[in-house]
Design a protein around this motif. Structure first.
Motif, PDB file in Angstrom:
ATOM      1  N   LEU A   1      -0.518  -4.753  -9.313  1.00  0.00           N
ATOM      2  CA  LEU A   1      -0.102  -3.741  -8.298  1.00  0.00           C
ATOM      3  C   LEU A   1       1.659  -3.989  -8.719  1.00  0.00           C
ATOM      4  O   LEU A   1       2.276  -5.385  -9.034  1.00  0.00           O
TER       5      LEU A   1
ATOM      6  N   PRO B   1      -5.105   1.652  -1.031  1.00  0.00           N
ATOM      7  CA  PRO B   1      -3.717   2.449  -1.125  1.00  0.00           C
ATOM      8  C   PRO B   1      -3.435   3.351  -0.104  1.00  0.00           C
ATOM      9  O   PRO B   1      -4.330   3.936   0.422  1.00  0.00           O
TER      10      PRO B   1
ATOM     11  N   ALA C   1       0.883  -1.142   0.104  1.00  0.00           N
ATOM     12  CA  ALA C   1       0.000  -0.189   0.095  1.00  0.00           C
ATOM     13  C   ALA C   1       1.002   1.258   0.035  1.00  0.00           C
ATOM     14  O   ALA C   1       0.519   2.292  -0.524  1.00  0.00           O
TER      15      ALA C   1
ATOM     16  N   GLU D   1      -0.721   6.164 -12.109  1.00  0.00           N
ATOM     17  CA  GLU D   1      -1.384   4.955 -11.889  1.00  0.00           C
ATOM     18  C   GLU D   1      -2.762   5.185 -12.178  1.00  0.00           C
ATOM     19  O   GLU D   1      -3.460   5.921 -12.465  1.00  0.00           O
TER      20      GLU D   1
ATOM     21  N   PHE E   1      -8.411  -3.978  -6.687  1.00  0.00           N
ATOM     22  CA  PHE E   1      -7.822  -4.524  -5.224  1.00  0.00           C
ATOM     23  C   PHE E   1      -9.155  -4.157  -4.240  1.00  0.00           C
ATOM     24  O   PHE E   1      -8.578  -4.006  -3.121  1.00  0.00           O
TER      25      PHE E   1
ATOM     26  N   SER F   1      -6.550   3.209 -11.399  1.00  0.00           N
ATOM     27  CA  SER F   1      -7.455   3.021  -9.985  1.00  0.00           C
ATOM     28  C   SER F   1      -7.186   1.803  -9.306  1.00  0.00           C
ATOM     29  O   SER F   1      -6.765   0.713 -10.221  1.00  0.00           O
ATOM     30  N   TRP F   2      -7.384   1.847  -8.204  1.00  0.00           N
ATOM     31  CA  TRP F   2      -7.045   0.501  -7.353  1.00  0.00           C
ATOM     32  C   TRP F   2      -8.194  -0.446  -7.295  1.00  0.00           C
ATOM     33  O   TRP F   2      -8.366  -1.192  -6.372  1.00  0.00           O
TER      34      TRP F   2
ATOM     35  N   TYR G   1       2.234   0.579  -7.000  1.00  0.00           N
ATOM     36  CA  TYR G   1       1.224   1.492  -7.826  1.00  0.00           C
ATOM     37  C   TYR G   1       0.504   0.489  -8.565  1.00  0.00           C
ATOM     38  O   TYR G   1       1.085  -0.506  -8.914  1.00  0.00           O
ATOM     39  N   CYS G   2      -0.654   0.719  -8.914  1.00  0.00           N
ATOM     40  CA  CYS G   2      -1.524   0.054  -9.539  1.00  0.00           C
ATOM     41  C   CYS G   2      -1.541   0.522 -11.143  1.00  0.00           C
ATOM     42  O   CYS G   2      -1.383   1.450 -11.911  1.00  0.00           O
TER      43      CYS G   2
END
Length: 131
Positions: free
Chosen positions: A68, A127, A58, A115, A121, A117-118, A62-63
């Motif tokens: 990741l 993040p 986290a 990056e 995950f 969007s996460w 980075y995504c």
């Protein structure tokens, strides 16, 4: 993996930062993904990790394109700036110097444009937010 001479030191932005160890001309490739030094993790990979591992990702990963990315070298210490000195090339395969960078200047990137969007995950890892 970092392609230019750099070092880590105290950053006025966020604790530790990545600094240019030499002058870097605009357009120079600063970093590119190189296995096995750099790693990609899928949501399934991360779901199996311990909370401590997730906390590390986290902070330092980075995504990108649903994975990741964890830089295995000092590139993970590149801090955020809304006026970054570095950024992605159009293919997002490389991090480039957006302008001439002086020796001993901190290398920065704009996390919101670097990056994805996460979302892949969500519920697995959150993040770390920019300060």
């Amino acid at each position: 993996m970092i392609r230019v001479k750099t070092y880590i030191s105290h950053s006025s932005i966020h604790g530790i930062g990545l600094f240019a160890g030499e002058p870097i001309p605009q357009g120079t490739v600063i970093w590119a993904f190189d296995e096995p030094i750099d790693q990609r993790y899928t949501p399934a990979d991360v779901a199996k990790m311990t909370p401590l591992m997730k906390t590390f990702l986290a902070r330092y990963a980075y995504c990108e394109r649903g994975t990741l990315v964890l830089c295995g070298d000092h590139a993970r210490f590149m801090n955020h700036s809304p006026q970054p000195s570095c950024g992605n090339d159009p293919t997002r395969r490389f991090t480039l110097a957006l302008r001439d960078i002086a020796k001993d200047e901190e290398l920065t990137d704009n996390y919101s444009t670097m990056e994805d969007s996460w979302e892949p995950f969500a519920g697995i890892i959150e993040p770390e937010r920019m300060e």
